[in-house]
Write a protein that holds these residues in place. Structure first.
Motif: not given
Length: 287
Positions: A257-276
């Motif tokens: 699924e695509p990642v929306r600009k409004s999506d907030v993740f609980d994870y500490d990610l090294e890179r912001r994803p385009d999809a998930k």
């Protein structure tokens, strides 16, 4: 032995092995000899065909290296690997699927939230989920060993002569206290299995394509649990219904699924994803 013929040679060969009766080894060996001899008699194998088979196997060994196992590839395209996976999948556990010819058991550690793709071009996808047992209990400390092709359908291990690090796009993560794992990577594309060796010759002779549905490989291990080797595929992609190595299972298809600009993740990610996509692994107890 002097009176052996094509009908009595099978028992003579079996009797020549003195392994204890009732052992698993003796059972496997005797049954293999029986089936091999039955096949040879059934097809009336010629001497040219016999030496052709042996030369083919010799060529599989000759092209094999620590980074490329041609016999595993042969097993894959014949559906042998898939059959073994199906037989050995335990009830309630994630279904098994192909190991493939490019596995390395010494992949580097990757921290939770790290980028397996190392900034590669292509769709950056968040891969996440939980590792549980068959009762639904989380398995903290489970090791998720993963490897894959890149966005062009190539494994870096195939490109070492061009300066690629064979350990790119592979890593081992340790699930957190809730059994969760998460990381980003590049979304892989479909690719052909290695086509430049004896298995490729076999596919061409049999008028078969060599394409694999896009996927990510996993081996998941946890203490006192039976490890699983499997693959995760992607909904609405090519070759799901005619994967060259028969690896696709309905339960192993994930929805990207695509990642929306409004999506907030609980994870500490090294890179912001385009999809998930999310995929949970279930392990059965040992024994």
């Amino acid at each position: 032995m002097r009176d052996v013929n094509q009908y009595t040679v099978t028992e003579a060969v079996k009797a020549s092995f003195k392994a204890p009766e009732g052992t698993r080894f003796k059972f496997l060996l005797d049954t293999f000899i029986e089936h091999l001899h039955d096949y040879t008699r059934e097809v009336n194998l010629t001497q040219d065909e016999w030496i052709g088979i042996l030369n083919f196997l010799y060529d599989c060994g000759k092209i094999s290296t620590p980074e490329r196992h041609e016999f595993i590839l042969l097993s894959d395209v014949l559906g042998f690997s898939a059959l073994v996976d199906m037989i050995n999948t335990r009830g309630g556990a994630t279904e098994g699927s192909n190991l493939g010819p490019f596995y390395l058991d010494d992949a580097p550690e990757l921290r939770l939230g790290g980028d397996l793709g190392r900034g590669r071009e292509g769709v950056c996808v968040l891969v996440h989920g939980k590792v549980r047992d068959t009762l639904g209990n989380p398995l903290p400390g489970a090791v998720v060993d993963t490897w894959q092709a890149d966005s062009s359908g190539t494994y870096p291990i195939q490109e070492q002569e061009r300066g690629q690090d064979k350990y790119d796009l592979r890593g081992k993560l340790t699930a957190d206290e809730s059994g969760a794992y998460y990381y980003t990577t590049v979304l892989p594309k479909p690719y052909t299995v290695p086509y430049d060796g004896p298995v490729g010759r076999l596919l061409r002779a049999g008028e078969r394509h060599a394409w694999r549905a896009a996927h990510v490989h996993f081996i998941v291990r946890a203490a006192r649990m039976r490890a699983i080797t499997t693959e995760v595929f992607f909904e609405n992609t090519e070759y799901l219904d005619n994967d060259a190595v028969f690896g696709v299972r309905k339960s192993l298809i994930a929805k990207v699924e695509p990642v929306r600009k409004s999506d907030v993740f609980d994870y500490d990610l090294e890179r912001r994803p385009d999809a998930k996509f999310v995929f949970d692994f279930v392990l059965a107890p040992e024994g």
